[in-house]
Design an enzyme around this catalytic site. Sequence first.
Site, PDB file in Angstrom:
ATOM      1  N   SER A 174       0.831  -1.212   0.000  1.00  9.80           N
ATOM      2  CA  SER A 174       0.000   0.000   0.000  1.00  9.80           C
ATOM      3  C   SER A 174       0.862   1.258   0.000  1.00  9.80           C
ATOM      4  O   SER A 174       1.895   1.334   0.673  1.00  9.80           O
ATOM      5  CB  SER A 174      -0.892  -0.003   1.244  1.00  9.80           C
ATOM      6  OG  SER A 174      -1.446   1.282   1.435  1.00  9.80           O
ATOM      7  N   THR A 194      -4.644   3.052  -7.757  1.00 10.78           N
ATOM      8  CA  THR A 194      -5.998   2.942  -7.187  1.00 10.78           C
ATOM      9  C   THR A 194      -6.803   4.166  -7.595  1.00 10.78           C
ATOM     10  O   THR A 194      -6.385   5.303  -7.359  1.00 10.78           O
ATOM     11  CB  THR A 194      -5.917   2.798  -5.653  1.00 10.78           C
ATOM     12  OG1 THR A 194      -5.192   1.595  -5.378  1.00 10.78           O
ATOM     13  CG2 THR A 194      -7.300   2.716  -5.025  1.00 10.78           C
ATOM     14  N   LYS A 211      -6.755  -0.220 -10.341  1.00  5.34           N
ATOM     15  CA  LYS A 211      -7.535  -0.900  -9.303  1.00  5.34           C
ATOM     16  C   LYS A 211      -8.755  -0.061  -8.933  1.00  5.34           C
ATOM     17  O   LYS A 211      -8.614   1.111  -8.582  1.00  5.34           O
ATOM     18  CB  LYS A 211      -6.657  -1.107  -8.059  1.00  5.34           C
ATOM     19  CG  LYS A 211      -7.388  -1.670  -6.850  1.00  5.34           C
ATOM     20  CD  LYS A 211      -6.393  -2.035  -5.756  1.00  5.34           C
ATOM     21  CE  LYS A 211      -7.065  -2.643  -4.547  1.00  5.34           C
ATOM     22  NZ  LYS A 211      -7.640  -1.645  -3.640  1.00  5.34           N
ATOM     23  N   TYR A 214      -1.342   6.112  -4.802  1.00  3.01           N
ATOM     24  CA  TYR A 214      -2.348   7.175  -4.806  1.00  3.01           C
ATOM     25  C   TYR A 214      -1.672   8.395  -5.393  1.00  3.01           C
ATOM     26  O   TYR A 214      -0.469   8.611  -5.152  1.00  3.01           O
ATOM     27  CB  TYR A 214      -2.796   7.518  -3.380  1.00  3.01           C
ATOM     28  CG  TYR A 214      -3.746   6.521  -2.773  1.00  3.01           C
ATOM     29  CD1 TYR A 214      -4.922   6.167  -3.417  1.00  3.01           C
ATOM     30  CD2 TYR A 214      -3.475   5.949  -1.533  1.00  3.01           C
ATOM     31  CE1 TYR A 214      -5.801   5.251  -2.850  1.00  3.01           C
ATOM     32  CE2 TYR A 214      -4.342   5.036  -0.962  1.00  3.01           C
ATOM     33  CZ  TYR A 214      -5.504   4.698  -1.630  1.00  3.01           C
ATOM     34  OH  TYR A 214      -6.369   3.792  -1.064  1.00  3.01           O
ATOM     35  N   HIS A 273     -12.783  -1.516  -3.239  1.00  2.00           N
ATOM     36  CA  HIS A 273     -11.975  -1.053  -2.109  1.00  2.00           C
ATOM     37  C   HIS A 273     -12.441  -1.701  -0.799  1.00  2.00           C
ATOM     38  O   HIS A 273     -12.455  -1.065   0.259  1.00  2.00           O
ATOM     39  CB  HIS A 273     -12.038   0.471  -2.004  1.00  2.00           C
ATOM     40  CG  HIS A 273     -10.808   1.108  -1.429  1.00  2.00           C
ATOM     41  ND1 HIS A 273      -9.944   1.869  -2.168  1.00  2.00           N
ATOM     42  CD2 HIS A 273     -10.288   1.094  -0.174  1.00  2.00           C
ATOM     43  CE1 HIS A 273      -8.962   2.304  -1.389  1.00  2.00           C
ATOM     44  NE2 HIS A 273      -9.149   1.843  -0.159  1.00  2.00           N
TER      45      HIS A 273
HETATM   46  C1  LIG Z   1      -7.872  -1.850   6.293  1.00  2.22           C
HETATM   47  C2  LIG Z   1      -7.850  -1.697   4.800  1.00  2.22           C
HETATM   48  C3  LIG Z   1      -6.947  -0.825   4.232  1.00  2.22           C
HETATM   49  C4  LIG Z   1      -6.914  -0.691   2.845  1.00  2.22           C
HETATM   50  N1  LIG Z   1      -5.968   0.113   2.295  1.00  2.22           N
HETATM   51  C5  LIG Z   1      -5.880   0.201   0.951  1.00  2.22           C
HETATM   52  C6  LIG Z   1      -4.853   0.973   0.354  1.00  2.22           C
HETATM   53  O1  LIG Z   1      -4.018   1.552   1.024  1.00  2.22           O
HETATM   54  N2  LIG Z   1      -4.833   1.033  -0.992  1.00  2.22           N
HETATM   55  C7  LIG Z   1      -5.744   0.387  -1.774  1.00  2.22           C
HETATM   56  O2  LIG Z   1      -5.676   0.473  -2.999  1.00  2.22           O
HETATM   57  N3  LIG Z   1      -6.711  -0.382  -1.224  1.00  2.22           N
HETATM   58  C8  LIG Z   1      -6.789  -0.478   0.104  1.00  2.22           C
HETATM   59  N4  LIG Z   1      -7.750  -1.287   0.660  1.00  2.22           N
HETATM   60  C9  LIG Z   1      -8.613  -2.090  -0.206  1.00  2.22           C
HETATM   61  C10 LIG Z   1      -7.959  -3.456  -0.490  1.00  2.22           C
HETATM   62  O3  LIG Z   1      -6.881  -3.330  -1.353  1.00  2.22           O
HETATM   63  C11 LIG Z   1      -8.932  -4.441  -1.123  1.00  2.22           C
HETATM   64  O4  LIG Z   1      -9.517  -3.834  -2.234  1.00  2.22           O
HETATM   65  C12 LIG Z   1     -10.026  -4.939  -0.166  1.00  2.22           C
HETATM   66  O5  LIG Z   1      -9.528  -5.068   1.138  1.00  2.22           O
HETATM   67  C13 LIG Z   1     -10.571  -6.276  -0.634  1.00  2.22           C
HETATM   68  O6  LIG Z   1     -11.632  -6.678   0.147  1.00  2.22           O
HETATM   69  P1  LIG Z   1     -11.507  -7.723   1.380  1.00  2.22           P
HETATM   70  O7  LIG Z   1     -10.952  -6.948   2.528  1.00  2.22           O
HETATM   71  O8  LIG Z   1     -12.915  -8.144   1.571  1.00  2.22           O
HETATM   72  O9  LIG Z   1     -10.599  -8.844   0.926  1.00  2.22           O
HETATM   73  C14 LIG Z   1      -7.812  -1.418   2.035  1.00  2.22           C
HETATM   74  C15 LIG Z   1      -8.724  -2.290   2.629  1.00  2.22           C
HETATM   75  C16 LIG Z   1      -8.745  -2.433   3.995  1.00  2.22           C
HETATM   76  C17 LIG Z   1      -9.710  -3.404   4.607  1.00  2.22           C
HETATM   77  C1  LIG Z   2      -4.974   9.605   1.863  1.00  2.00           C
HETATM   78  C2  LIG Z   2      -5.743   8.356   1.488  1.00  2.00           C
HETATM   79  C3  LIG Z   2      -5.584   7.359   2.522  1.00  2.00           C
HETATM   80  C4  LIG Z   2      -6.116   5.997   2.197  1.00  2.00           C
HETATM   81  C5  LIG Z   2      -5.636   5.065   3.248  1.00  2.00           C
HETATM   82  C6  LIG Z   2      -5.659   3.636   3.046  1.00  2.00           C
HETATM   83  C7  LIG Z   2      -6.883   3.100   2.423  1.00  2.00           C
HETATM   84  O1  LIG Z   2      -6.990   3.059   1.225  1.00  2.00           O
HETATM   85  C8  LIG Z   2      -7.959   2.583   3.239  1.00  2.00           C
HETATM   86  O2  LIG Z   2      -8.932   2.057   2.673  1.00  2.00           O
HETATM   87  O3  LIG Z   2      -7.922   2.713   4.472  1.00  2.00           O
END
Ligand SMILES: Cc1cc2nc3c(=O)[nH]c(=O)nc-3n(C[C@H](O)[C@H](O)[C@H](O)COP(=O)(O)O)c2cc1C
Ligand SMILES: CCCCCCC(=O)C(=O)O
Length: 398
Positions: free
Chosen positions: A142, A191, A263, A165, A287
């Site tokens: 991430s 993303t 994504k 990002y 997401h």
């Molecule tokens: C706690 C958390 C943080 C996440 N942070 C990011 C991130 O930094 N960048 C991003 O593209 N997606 C982020 N996501 C989305 C995940 O990449 C992914 O799309 C999602 O978790 C998939 O669903 P699942 O948790 O049901 O497997 C985050 C999801 C969660 C749960």
């Molecule tokens: C400044 C954007 C922060 C996003 C942080 C991580 C993320 O994607 C999430 O779902 O939490």
Amino acid sequence: MERPCEPGSVRPTQFQPATSRFSYPSSDLAFFDVMAGEPVNVNEFEELAREALPKMNYDYFRGGAEDQYTLKENVAAFQRILFRPRVLVDVSSIDMSTSILGYKLSAPIMIAPTGMHELAHPEGEMATARAAARSNTIMVLSFSSSKTIEEVASSSQAVRFYQLYVYRQRDIAVTLVQRAERNGFKALVLTVDTARLGRRELDIRNRLVIPSIRNLEGLLSVEIDPTAGSGLEALASQVMDTSLNWKDIEWLKSITSLPILIKGVLTAEDARKAVEVGVAGVIVSNHGARQLDYSPATINVLEEVVQAVEGKVPVIFDGGIRRGTDVFKALALGAQAVMVGRPVVYGLAARGEAGVVRVMQMLKDELELTMALSGCPTVKDITRRHVFTESDRLRSSL
Ligand SMILES: Cc1cc2nc3c(=O)[nH]c(=O)nc-3n(C[C@H](O)[C@H](O)[C@H](O)COP(=O)(O)O)c2cc1C
Ligand SMILES: CCCCCCC(=O)C(=O)O
């Protein structure tokens, strides 16, 4: 090391360190299925994570946007897809291996980018990266990781992609992409569903305090009022480039030689555009239901995207994968691989690196069994005819 338990920090004493019980090679891991109290499926790691973490941290990981309709749907929609298993196929040997952008994986199950792993475990993304290497899979790091690109790169030989990002300060993307390239990351995952942060009410109520995002040190300075709702929302509202659009893919290509995956695609229209602008892959994702609530469950739009892409680039899927049967269903509907988000952080919170390895192994074991019981000795044998979806049901009732 004793540390105070404060908001935003983890409680080290509550973590069971990776003891020798958990440091066996993955082939021996089935042994632990029978150990009293140990999880026997991925879902059970969530309860361990809840017990291990301060509420604010656990809520950050588990939460979705607003009514959390999509959060429930991401999982529930899988439960409405049934199998059409084939029998009398030689399944004495099952091969789950596959490749993504030329990189071979032991199974089509990758680690999704999730932010701030230090909220789950002090070793953060370094432990996750080591687990990715042990699981023979790809980890997408991430942009909002707690550990730096360099720390993660030096902690494991896993194939790593870097999630990006784009902030208003475009030079930050340029610097971080260059650092990712220098440190051997093999692809960029842009993303595109986060122009603004979804309204995550658990984080607002908890006044989520975000730990430092160390990759950004020296690059960005923002003031966040710790008493005013979600710290993440405050950060996002100050930094995200809300003007980002399709034309910027050319700009991104101009600053990197890495392949770019997009994504956050949920429609045929955007999938076609992504192919037109020359991306190397499309990731179907909402997401993890943290952005636009009442977006469809990702498994319900996968087929639409796959058809629009017409096999021109790989389609990767995420959202709601909790079982090997879910992985099989996504492959049957046309995904080349899936990514897993929350279960990985729950494994990390509960058991550190070993917990992530265990989560990945459980999903692989279940996928292998599903393939055997469906009559599919290799992933190429998994077809659309092996599943029966809600739209099939509707069509057949007309
Ligand atoms: C706690 C958390 C943080 C996440 N942070 C990011 C991130 O930094 N960048 C991003 O593209 N997606 C982020 N996501 C989305 C995940 O990449 C992914 O799309 C999602 O978790 C998939 O669903 P699942 O948790 O049901 O497997 C985050 C999801 C969660 C749960
Ligand atoms: C400044 C954007 C922060 C996003 C942080 C991580 C993320 O994607 C999430 O779902 O939490």
